[in-house]
Write an enzyme that holds these catalytic residues in place. Structure first.
Site, PDB file in Angstrom:
ATOM      1  N   GLU A  22       2.455 -12.269   5.769  1.00  0.00           N
ATOM      2  CA  GLU A  22       3.611 -11.362   5.725  1.00  0.00           C
ATOM      3  C   GLU A  22       3.439 -10.245   6.743  1.00  0.00           C
ATOM      4  O   GLU A  22       2.326  -9.983   7.232  1.00  0.00           O
ATOM      5  CB  GLU A  22       3.777 -10.772   4.326  1.00  0.00           C
ATOM      6  CG  GLU A  22       2.640  -9.864   3.899  1.00  0.00           C
ATOM      7  CD  GLU A  22       2.977  -9.059   2.664  1.00  0.00           C
ATOM      8  OE1 GLU A  22       3.889  -8.218   2.758  1.00  0.00           O
ATOM      9  OE2 GLU A  22       2.323  -9.266   1.629  1.00  0.00           O
ATOM     10  N   LYS A  83      12.393  -3.077   5.937  1.00  0.00           N
ATOM     11  CA  LYS A  83      11.610  -3.855   4.975  1.00  0.00           C
ATOM     12  C   LYS A  83      12.561  -4.855   4.339  1.00  0.00           C
ATOM     13  O   LYS A  83      13.518  -4.473   3.659  1.00  0.00           O
ATOM     14  CB  LYS A  83      11.000  -2.924   3.926  1.00  0.00           C
ATOM     15  CG  LYS A  83      10.074  -3.604   2.935  1.00  0.00           C
ATOM     16  CD  LYS A  83       9.450  -2.562   2.012  1.00  0.00           C
ATOM     17  CE  LYS A  83       8.484  -3.183   1.024  1.00  0.00           C
ATOM     18  NZ  LYS A  83       7.877  -2.171   0.130  1.00  0.00           N
ATOM     19  N   VAL A 103       6.871 -10.334   0.381  1.00  0.00           N
ATOM     20  CA  VAL A 103       6.382 -11.610  -0.163  1.00  0.00           C
ATOM     21  C   VAL A 103       7.519 -12.606  -0.309  1.00  0.00           C
ATOM     22  O   VAL A 103       7.409 -13.765   0.107  1.00  0.00           O
ATOM     23  CB  VAL A 103       5.679 -11.389  -1.517  1.00  0.00           C
ATOM     24  CG1 VAL A 103       5.465 -12.720  -2.243  1.00  0.00           C
ATOM     25  CG2 VAL A 103       4.338 -10.698  -1.305  1.00  0.00           C
ATOM     26  N   ASP A 135      13.476  -3.413 -14.407  1.00  0.00           N
ATOM     27  CA  ASP A 135      13.008  -3.492 -13.019  1.00  0.00           C
ATOM     28  C   ASP A 135      11.970  -4.604 -12.890  1.00  0.00           C
ATOM     29  O   ASP A 135      10.885  -4.535 -13.478  1.00  0.00           O
ATOM     30  CB  ASP A 135      12.403  -2.148 -12.600  1.00  0.00           C
ATOM     31  CG  ASP A 135      12.194  -2.048 -11.098  1.00  0.00           C
ATOM     32  OD1 ASP A 135      12.395  -3.054 -10.395  1.00  0.00           O
ATOM     33  OD2 ASP A 135      11.831  -0.960 -10.629  1.00  0.00           O
ATOM     34  N   SER A 137      10.357  -7.435  -9.831  1.00  0.00           N
ATOM     35  CA  SER A 137      10.320  -7.806  -8.416  1.00  0.00           C
ATOM     36  C   SER A 137      11.054  -9.121  -8.171  1.00  0.00           C
ATOM     37  O   SER A 137      10.989 -10.069  -8.973  1.00  0.00           O
ATOM     38  CB  SER A 137       8.865  -7.952  -7.959  1.00  0.00           C
ATOM     39  OG  SER A 137       8.811  -8.530  -6.673  1.00  0.00           O
ATOM     40  N   ALA A 138      11.715  -9.185  -7.018  1.00  0.00           N
ATOM     41  CA  ALA A 138      12.377 -10.417  -6.601  1.00  0.00           C
ATOM     42  C   ALA A 138      11.377 -11.520  -6.286  1.00  0.00           C
ATOM     43  O   ALA A 138      11.760 -12.695  -6.195  1.00  0.00           O
ATOM     44  CB  ALA A 138      13.250 -10.144  -5.378  1.00  0.00           C
ATOM     45  N   ASP A 139      10.096 -11.152  -6.118  1.00  0.00           N
ATOM     46  CA  ASP A 139       9.078 -12.170  -5.836  1.00  0.00           C
ATOM     47  C   ASP A 139       9.081 -13.271  -6.885  1.00  0.00           C
ATOM     48  O   ASP A 139       8.960 -14.461  -6.567  1.00  0.00           O
ATOM     49  CB  ASP A 139       7.680 -11.539  -5.819  1.00  0.00           C
ATOM     50  CG  ASP A 139       7.462 -10.559  -4.688  1.00  0.00           C
ATOM     51  OD1 ASP A 139       8.369 -10.409  -3.842  1.00  0.00           O
ATOM     52  OD2 ASP A 139       6.382  -9.931  -4.662  1.00  0.00           O
ATOM     53  N   LYS A 156       0.163  -6.244  -8.317  1.00  0.00           N
ATOM     54  CA  LYS A 156      -0.233  -4.854  -8.135  1.00  0.00           C
ATOM     55  C   LYS A 156      -0.515  -4.205  -9.494  1.00  0.00           C
ATOM     56  O   LYS A 156       0.267  -4.338 -10.426  1.00  0.00           O
ATOM     57  CB  LYS A 156       0.858  -4.100  -7.378  1.00  0.00           C
ATOM     58  CG  LYS A 156       1.042  -4.620  -5.948  1.00  0.00           C
ATOM     59  CD  LYS A 156       2.151  -3.888  -5.231  1.00  0.00           C
ATOM     60  CE  LYS A 156       2.280  -4.347  -3.785  1.00  0.00           C
ATOM     61  NZ  LYS A 156       2.713  -5.757  -3.671  1.00  0.00           N
TER      62      LYS A 156
END
Length: 301
Positions: A22, A83, A103, A135, A137-139, A156
């Protein structure tokens, strides 16, 4: 529209190992000029394992899989590099914008190019207080529908780790510890939570990848959770103390939404005097090296 570098294209055509990298860590994760030094170092680590690095970014509206040195320098040094998650890609392409890929965007573009192995630091996941903020992550959603192997140091540690593991299970994303029965904690070797499966060699990882294809099931990812070595991890007591302070500061300052993660990560770097960044880079280097070996096993090298 997707521009694959000549080196990456030739390697894929010859069934030689390729590792996707990435670019967000270059543009947004490190200060200049260290960011370019690290980008070049990570590509060199891939080459040391006999694989071809494919750093991914969008430049002038063109998604690129594999960057030359001049393009890496642009990502590292050019002001205004955005980003980009995978949802941003059509907008960036249409606008002719330049951006570093997260990612989710990296995994998507790598898979579209035919690159099967991707190395990163830590994944995104379910955020703390999810029941209030919703909330996530779109990952996670992207990895549930993208056939790629991601070598990472877990998620994380600022996130809700058990909720993320549960979400990955719900989405049907396979997770295995590499050489460990414990899920890594990004800066820490052990997040405190177990994994159901342990893989102990690049060949075993490649066997799982082949089994994914043979079963012809959903196009989901394989997460290979590779812990940072204990002697390079962030001191667990320091991590716990500073993270608690960071969470309190985040609430006190009213930081919400997408601003939470960069706020917490920056707080950790500043209040551990850079030790969290050192642990992060140690994890990334190890993940990139392992990804090179997995790519070689996958290619039959």
């Amino acid at each position: 529209m997707l521009v694959v570098s000549e080196e990456v294209r030739e390697a894929l055509a010859a069934h030689r190992p390729v590792v996707a990298l990435e670019s967000t860590i270059i543009a947004h994760g490190l200060p200049r000029p260290r960011n370019l030094q690290v980008a070049l170092e990570l590509e060199d680590v891939v080459r040391q394992e006999g694989a071809v690095p494919a750093t991914i970014a969008v430049l002038d509206g063109h998604p690129r899989v594999g960057l030359d040195k001049e393009q890496l320098e642009r990502v590292a040094n050019e002001d205004g590099i955005r980003k980009l998650g995978h949802r941003d890609l059509p907008l960036a392409v249409a606008a002719g914008a330049s951006g570093a890929t997260t990612v989710s965007a990296t995994a998507l573009l790598a898979a579209l190019a035919g690159v099967r192995v991707f190395a990163t630091g830590g994944l995104g996941g379910v955020h703390r207080e999810w029941t209030v903020t919703q909330d996530e992550s779109a990952d996670l959603g992207l990895l549930a529908r993208t056939r790629i192997t991601v070598v990472c140091a877990g998620v994380k540690s600022i996130l809700d780790v058990p909720a993320t593991l549960q979400r990955l299970e719900t989405l049907g994303v396979a997770v295995a510890g590499y050489g460990t029965a414990r899920f890594p904690g990004f800066y820490l070797s052990d997040s405190g939570y177990p994994v159901d499966w342990t893989l102990r060699s690049p060949r075993q990882v490649a066997d799982v990848m082949r089994a994914q294809d043979a079963l012809d099931g959903p196009e989901s990812a394989l997460i290979v959770a590779h812990p940072v070595p204990e002697d390079e991890q962030l001191d667990p007591e320091l991590h716990a103390r500073v993270l608690a302070d960071a969470l309190h500061a985040c609430e006190a300052e009213g930081v919400t939404g997408q601003a939470v993660t960069p706020f917490l990560l920056d707080y950790l770097v500043r209040h551990t005097e850079g030790a969290s960044l050192s642990a992060n880079l140690a994890a990334v280097r190890g993940n990139v090296r392992l990804a090179g070996r997995i790519a070689a096993a996958w290619a039959g090298a």
